[in-house]
Design an enzyme around this catalytic site. Structure first.
Site, PDB file in Angstrom:
ATOM      1  N   LEU A  65       0.843  -1.207   0.000  1.00 17.12           N
ATOM      2  CA  LEU A  65       0.000   0.000   0.000  1.00 17.12           C
ATOM      3  C   LEU A  65       0.876   1.256   0.000  1.00 17.12           C
ATOM      4  O   LEU A  65       2.056   1.195   0.298  1.00 17.12           O
ATOM      5  CB  LEU A  65      -0.907  -0.030   1.237  1.00 17.12           C
ATOM      6  CG  LEU A  65      -1.903  -1.202   1.245  1.00 17.12           C
ATOM      7  CD1 LEU A  65      -2.587  -1.330   2.599  1.00 17.12           C
ATOM      8  CD2 LEU A  65      -2.932  -1.043   0.132  1.00 17.12           C
ATOM      9  N   PRO A  66       0.254   2.408  -0.333  1.00 16.91           N
ATOM     10  CA  PRO A  66       1.084   3.618  -0.486  1.00 16.91           C
ATOM     11  C   PRO A  66       1.850   4.038   0.774  1.00 16.91           C
ATOM     12  O   PRO A  66       3.066   4.268   0.701  1.00 16.91           O
ATOM     13  CB  PRO A  66       0.070   4.695  -0.897  1.00 16.91           C
ATOM     14  CG  PRO A  66      -1.078   3.951  -1.498  1.00 16.91           C
ATOM     15  CD  PRO A  66      -1.127   2.641  -0.764  1.00 16.91           C
ATOM     16  N   THR A  99       6.428   0.779   1.861  1.00 15.81           N
ATOM     17  CA  THR A  99       7.452   1.590   2.537  1.00 15.81           C
ATOM     18  C   THR A  99       6.728   2.538   3.478  1.00 15.81           C
ATOM     19  O   THR A  99       5.998   3.421   3.026  1.00 15.81           O
ATOM     20  CB  THR A  99       8.264   2.411   1.513  1.00 15.81           C
ATOM     21  OG1 THR A  99       8.808   1.527   0.536  1.00 15.81           O
ATOM     22  CG2 THR A  99       9.385   3.166   2.196  1.00 15.81           C
ATOM     23  N   LYS A 174      15.354   0.357   4.179  1.00 14.49           N
ATOM     24  CA  LYS A 174      14.713   0.905   2.970  1.00 14.49           C
ATOM     25  C   LYS A 174      14.862   2.424   2.915  1.00 14.49           C
ATOM     26  O   LYS A 174      15.130   2.994   1.848  1.00 14.49           O
ATOM     27  CB  LYS A 174      13.232   0.490   2.981  1.00 14.49           C
ATOM     28  CG  LYS A 174      12.379   1.096   1.897  1.00 14.49           C
ATOM     29  CD  LYS A 174      12.756   0.616   0.518  1.00 14.49           C
ATOM     30  CE  LYS A 174      11.954   1.354  -0.550  1.00 14.49           C
ATOM     31  NZ  LYS A 174      12.388   1.069  -1.902  1.00 14.49           N
ATOM     32  N   LYS A 248       7.547  11.136   0.105  1.00 11.21           N
ATOM     33  CA  LYS A 248       7.160  10.471   1.361  1.00 11.21           C
ATOM     34  C   LYS A 248       8.368   9.746   1.972  1.00 11.21           C
ATOM     35  O   LYS A 248       8.648   9.884   3.165  1.00 11.21           O
ATOM     36  CB  LYS A 248       6.045   9.447   1.064  1.00 11.21           C
ATOM     37  CG  LYS A 248       5.688   8.555   2.237  1.00 11.21           C
ATOM     38  CD  LYS A 248       5.089   7.210   1.809  1.00 11.21           C
ATOM     39  CE  LYS A 248       6.038   6.352   1.031  1.00 11.21           C
ATOM     40  NZ  LYS A 248       5.663   4.979   0.803  1.00 11.21           N
TER      41      LYS A 248
HETATM   42  P1  NAD Z   1       0.590   2.649  -6.255  1.00 10.27           P
HETATM   43  O1  NAD Z   1      -0.016   3.942  -5.839  1.00 10.27           O
HETATM   44  O2  NAD Z   1       0.865   2.376  -7.698  1.00 10.27           O
HETATM   45  O3  NAD Z   1      -0.312   1.424  -5.696  1.00 10.27           O
HETATM   46  C1  NAD Z   1      -0.984   1.424  -4.473  1.00 10.27           C
HETATM   47  C2  NAD Z   1      -2.250   0.588  -4.638  1.00 10.27           C
HETATM   48  O4  NAD Z   1      -2.864   0.462  -3.369  1.00 10.27           O
HETATM   49  C3  NAD Z   1      -3.273   1.231  -5.582  1.00 10.27           C
HETATM   50  O5  NAD Z   1      -3.668   0.282  -6.557  1.00 10.27           O
HETATM   51  C4  NAD Z   1      -4.434   1.614  -4.650  1.00 10.27           C
HETATM   52  O6  NAD Z   1      -5.704   1.517  -5.271  1.00 10.27           O
HETATM   53  C5  NAD Z   1      -4.274   0.568  -3.563  1.00 10.27           C
HETATM   54  N1  NAD Z   1      -4.874   0.941  -2.289  1.00 10.27           N
HETATM   55  C6  NAD Z   1      -4.749   2.093  -1.591  1.00 10.27           C
HETATM   56  N2  NAD Z   1      -5.415   2.006  -0.422  1.00 10.27           N
HETATM   57  C7  NAD Z   1      -5.963   0.767  -0.376  1.00 10.27           C
HETATM   58  C8  NAD Z   1      -6.757   0.076   0.578  1.00 10.27           C
HETATM   59  N3  NAD Z   1      -7.115   0.649   1.728  1.00 10.27           N
HETATM   60  N4  NAD Z   1      -7.139  -1.181   0.293  1.00 10.27           N
HETATM   61  C9  NAD Z   1      -6.774  -1.771  -0.868  1.00 10.27           C
HETATM   62  N5  NAD Z   1      -6.028  -1.171  -1.819  1.00 10.27           N
HETATM   63  C10 NAD Z   1      -5.632   0.089  -1.558  1.00 10.27           C
HETATM   64  O7  NAD Z   1       1.943   2.526  -5.407  1.00 10.27           O
HETATM   65  P2  NAD Z   1       3.210   1.585  -5.742  1.00 10.27           P
HETATM   66  O8  NAD Z   1       4.162   2.299  -6.621  1.00 10.27           O
HETATM   67  O9  NAD Z   1       2.738   0.222  -6.085  1.00 10.27           O
HETATM   68  O10 NAD Z   1       3.895   1.570  -4.286  1.00 10.27           O
HETATM   69  C11 NAD Z   1       3.384   0.789  -3.212  1.00 10.27           C
HETATM   70  C12 NAD Z   1       4.393   0.841  -2.072  1.00 10.27           C
HETATM   71  O11 NAD Z   1       5.651   0.329  -2.516  1.00 10.27           O
HETATM   72  C13 NAD Z   1       4.675   2.262  -1.550  1.00 10.27           C
HETATM   73  O12 NAD Z   1       4.825   2.224  -0.174  1.00 10.27           O
HETATM   74  C14 NAD Z   1       5.973   2.633  -2.258  1.00 10.27           C
HETATM   75  O13 NAD Z   1       6.707   3.611  -1.533  1.00 10.27           O
HETATM   76  C15 NAD Z   1       6.674   1.286  -2.324  1.00 10.27           C
HETATM   77  N6  NAD Z   1       7.639   1.112  -3.413  1.00 10.27           N
HETATM   78  C16 NAD Z   1       7.364   1.525  -4.687  1.00 10.27           C
HETATM   79  C17 NAD Z   1       8.309   1.320  -5.689  1.00 10.27           C
HETATM   80  C18 NAD Z   1       8.063   1.753  -7.122  1.00 10.27           C
HETATM   81  O14 NAD Z   1       9.016   1.731  -7.918  1.00 10.27           O
HETATM   82  N7  NAD Z   1       6.857   2.107  -7.488  1.00 10.27           N
HETATM   83  C19 NAD Z   1       9.519   0.673  -5.399  1.00 10.27           C
HETATM   84  C20 NAD Z   1       9.746   0.237  -4.098  1.00 10.27           C
HETATM   85  C21 NAD Z   1       8.804   0.447  -3.109  1.00 10.27           C
END
Ligand code: NAD
Length: 297
Positions: A65-66, A99, A174, A248
């Site tokens: 999740l975000p 994260t 991280k 963030k």
């Molecule tokens: P994203 O915004 O693409 O995806 C988040 C998903 O969570 C969305 O599909 C959203 O609809 C869903 N969501 C939000 N609240 C929800 C809830 N209460 N119940 C169910 N679903 C819910 O984000 P992302 O890029 O996939 O990143 C996710 C996590 O991974 C973050 O913490 C980010 O910092 C970390 N991260 C991202 C990357 C990257 O390259 N994108 C790399 C490493 C770590």
């Protein structure tokens, strides 16, 4: 085959869940976005009506999740609704790969501990390409027994699986990594932009620096200059990893630096630059778009 509930199917969670399906696990998915769920259903996952539905009788729950508030909402609930930790079976292993801040990890861990559940913070590195290829790096915090239990499931999504220490240690690893990532992404952007302003071809300059001491991950695999390689920069800075999420993460790193009395001048500067980019309305762009703030001196 393990029965897995996967919550959060965004840029990272989507391909991670897809790799679990491909590895033969029974995967039940939930996301607020129906489109995100349907993409996984097409690959063989089962759509759940709620996180509770997904986690019913699951052996492992994974969340991606975000931010901290989403993770706290999911596992701890609030005044109006129960959290997942109130209802899942006590032999279920819970892995949060988002994260988030260490404080939320501790609150979730405390609640998990009260019910005798194994919980690990297990944030990842490698970006969307590694999530798709199943080559993520996992940094886990929690008890060694939980870590050993988690390894087989995590290995379907990642190549390098580390036990960083006790609860929260995965998140600290991280935030150290992402602070460094932000710094070398900005530095790489500055070098490429100055080279281009001086009349050099950014592709040739990239090749030169890749064989020189400026070589780094941003330059090699995620080049921020449009047209140098197949990276978000060459696709109009579509994420990838959003400016919002990097901002963030830098906020988490700076808060941790204050708590631990650590001096991080470059981390602070990186945070200020990413905040500036976010305030310009570019939060949803890929984080490599930081190069754009260098357009005008
Ligand atoms: P994203 O915004 O693409 O995806 C988040 C998903 O969570 C969305 O599909 C959203 O609809 C869903 N969501 C939000 N609240 C929800 C809830 N209460 N119940 C169910 N679903 C819910 O984000 P992302 O890029 O996939 O990143 C996710 C996590 O991974 C973050 O913490 C980010 O910092 C970390 N991260 C991202 C990357 C990257 O390259 N994108 C790399 C490493 C770590």
């Amino acid at each position: 085959m393990t029965t897995i509930a996967f919550i959060g199917l965004g840029n990272m969670g989507g391909p991670m869940a897809a790799n679990l399906v491909a590895a033969g696990h029974d995967v039940r998915v939930f996301d607020l976005s129906d489109t995100a769920m349907q993409s996984l259903v097409k690959l063989g996952a089962k759509a759940a009506k709620s996180p509770f539905d997904a986690a019913e009788n699951a052996q492992v729950v994974i969340s991606m999740l975000p931010a901290g508030q989403h993770v706290a909402g999911l596992y701890l609930g609030d005044d109006r609704a129960a959290g997942l930790l109130d209802t899942i079976n006590t032999d279920c292993l819970v892995l949060d790969c988002s994260t988030i801040d260490v404080d939320t990890v501790r609150r979730v861990q405390q609640k998990a501990g009260e019910r005798g559940l194994q919980f690990l913070d297990a944030p990842v590195s490698g970006g969307v390409a590694a999530a798709q290829a199943g080559t993520l790096t996992f940094m886990c915090g929690g008890e060694k027994t939980g870590f050993e239990q988690a390894k087989s499931v995590l290995s379907a999504m990642g190549q390098n699986i580390f036990h960083a220490g006790s609860h929260g240690a995965g998140q600290v690893a991280k935030m150290c990594n992402n602070m460094l990532l932000a710094i070398h992404m900005i530095g790489t952007s500055e070098a490429l932009k100055m080279g281009a302003n001086s009349g050099l071809d950014p592709s040739i300059l990239s090749e030169i620096m890749l064989k020189s001491s400026g070589r780094n991950w941003s330059l090699e695999l995620y080049n921020p200059y449009p047209g140098v390689m197949d990276s978000p920069a060459s696709r109009g800075y579509q994420p990838g990893f959003m400016v919002d999420l990097m901002t963030k993460d830098l906020g988490l790193a700076i808060a941790n630096a204050k708590e631990t009395n650590s001096k991080v001048p470059l981390g602070q500067h990186a945070e200020a630059l990413y905040r500036e980019k976010q305030l310009a309305g570019d939060g949803k762009k890929d984080f490599s778009s930081i190069l754009e703030i260098l357009e005008h001196a």
